[in-house]
Design a protein around this motif. Structure first.
Motif, short mmCIF file in Angstrom:
data_model
loop_
_atom_site.label_atom_id
_atom_site.label_comp_id
_atom_site.label_asym_id
_atom_site.label_seq_id
_atom_site.Cartn_x
_atom_site.Cartn_y
_atom_site.Cartn_z
N ILE A 34 0.73 -1.41 -0.13
CA ILE A 34 -0.11 -0.20 -0.30
C ILE A 34 1.16 1.09 -0.21
CG2 ILE A 34 -1.52 1.09 1.26
CD1 ILE A 34 -2.47 -1.52 2.60
N PRO A 36 1.89 5.30 0.25
CA PRO A 36 1.12 6.08 0.95
C PRO A 36 0.68 7.34 0.29
CG PRO A 36 4.55 6.21 0.73
CD PRO A 36 3.57 5.39 -0.30
N VAL A 39 -5.25 4.19 0.83
CA VAL A 39 -5.66 2.91 2.11
C VAL A 39 -6.32 1.77 1.65
CG1 VAL A 39 -5.64 5.06 3.95
CG2 VAL A 39 -7.61 3.64 2.58
N PRO A 65 3.66 -0.76 7.14
CA PRO A 65 2.26 0.02 7.20
C PRO A 65 0.54 0.19 7.67
CG PRO A 65 2.21 0.19 4.95
CD PRO A 65 3.26 -1.60 5.55
N HIS A 67 -1.04 1.65 9.80
CA HIS A 67 -1.99 2.69 9.54
C HIS A 67 -2.89 3.09 8.18
CE1 HIS A 67 1.98 3.97 8.05
NE2 HIS A 67 1.23 4.55 7.62
N ARG A 68 -2.71 2.11 7.54
CA ARG A 68 -3.10 2.14 6.02
C ARG A 68 -4.47 1.49 5.44
NH1 ARG A 68 2.88 2.28 3.07
NH2 ARG A 68 2.61 4.42 3.49
N LEU A 86 -2.31 8.74 9.51
CA LEU A 86 -2.82 8.99 7.68
C LEU A 86 -2.98 10.27 7.31
CD1 LEU A 86 -5.97 6.30 7.73
CD2 LEU A 86 -3.89 5.96 6.67
N GLU A 89 -0.08 11.53 5.97
CA GLU A 89 0.56 11.31 4.48
C GLU A 89 -0.83 11.80 3.37
OE1 GLU A 89 0.50 7.15 4.20
OE2 GLU A 89 1.86 6.65 5.66
N VAL A 91 -4.17 11.93 3.38
CA VAL A 91 -5.05 10.88 3.38
C VAL A 91 -6.19 11.81 3.38
CG1 VAL A 91 -6.38 9.36 4.23
CG2 VAL A 91 -4.07 8.63 3.56
N THR A 103 -9.62 7.86 -1.81
CA THR A 103 -7.83 6.16 -1.29
C THR A 103 -7.70 5.33 -1.03
OG1 THR A 103 -8.09 6.67 1.14
CG2 THR A 103 -7.48 8.74 -0.19
#
Length: 107
Positions: A34, A36, A39, A65, A67-68, A86, A89, A91, A103
DNA sequence: GTGATGACGGAAA
DNA sequence: CTTTCCGCCATCA
């Protein structure tokens, strides 16, 4: 969370060890893929076992990652901490939900 | 071996 | 919109 009744201890890495042809290794690979600013949902990472994705991310020691990876509705399991990463980055986040329409990565 | 959980998803009410 | 239920895979008691 829905069926969260009694909780037992435990929960360890399913099989984050590479080389073991399991879903876990594939899951970690997809999460790493994934880019940056984008998601993916648990269902996208593994349509067959979204719960397993959560378990892997929760128990793995690999640097991915995580968090994505958000829920199907754009909410973040890790809450504010995850949303902050996020946002950092680039998002778009609205009302605690990620704008999946822009995203979400194609499957 | 059985039964229950979970950083979930989707359908039903 | 919220709440409830069932199913998916792997692991633990």
């Amino acid at each position: 969370m829905r069926a969260g009744k009694l909780r037992r201890a435990g929960v360890r890495a399913p099989c984050d060890a590479p080389g073991r042809g399991t879903r876990a290794s594939g899951i970690l690979a997809r999460v790493r893929a994934i880019p940056p600013g984008f998601v993916r949902t648990y269902g996208d990472v593994d349509q067959k076992a979204p719960r397993l994705v959560g378990r892997v991310l929760a128990t793995t020691t690999e640097r991915v990652p995580w968090h994505r990876v958000v829920r199907a509705d754009g909410s973040a399991p890790m809450g504010d901490e995850q949303l902050a990463r996020l946002r950092r980055e680039g998002v778009p986040v609205r009302g605690g939900r990620v704008d999946l329409a822009r995203t979400r990565l194609p499957t």
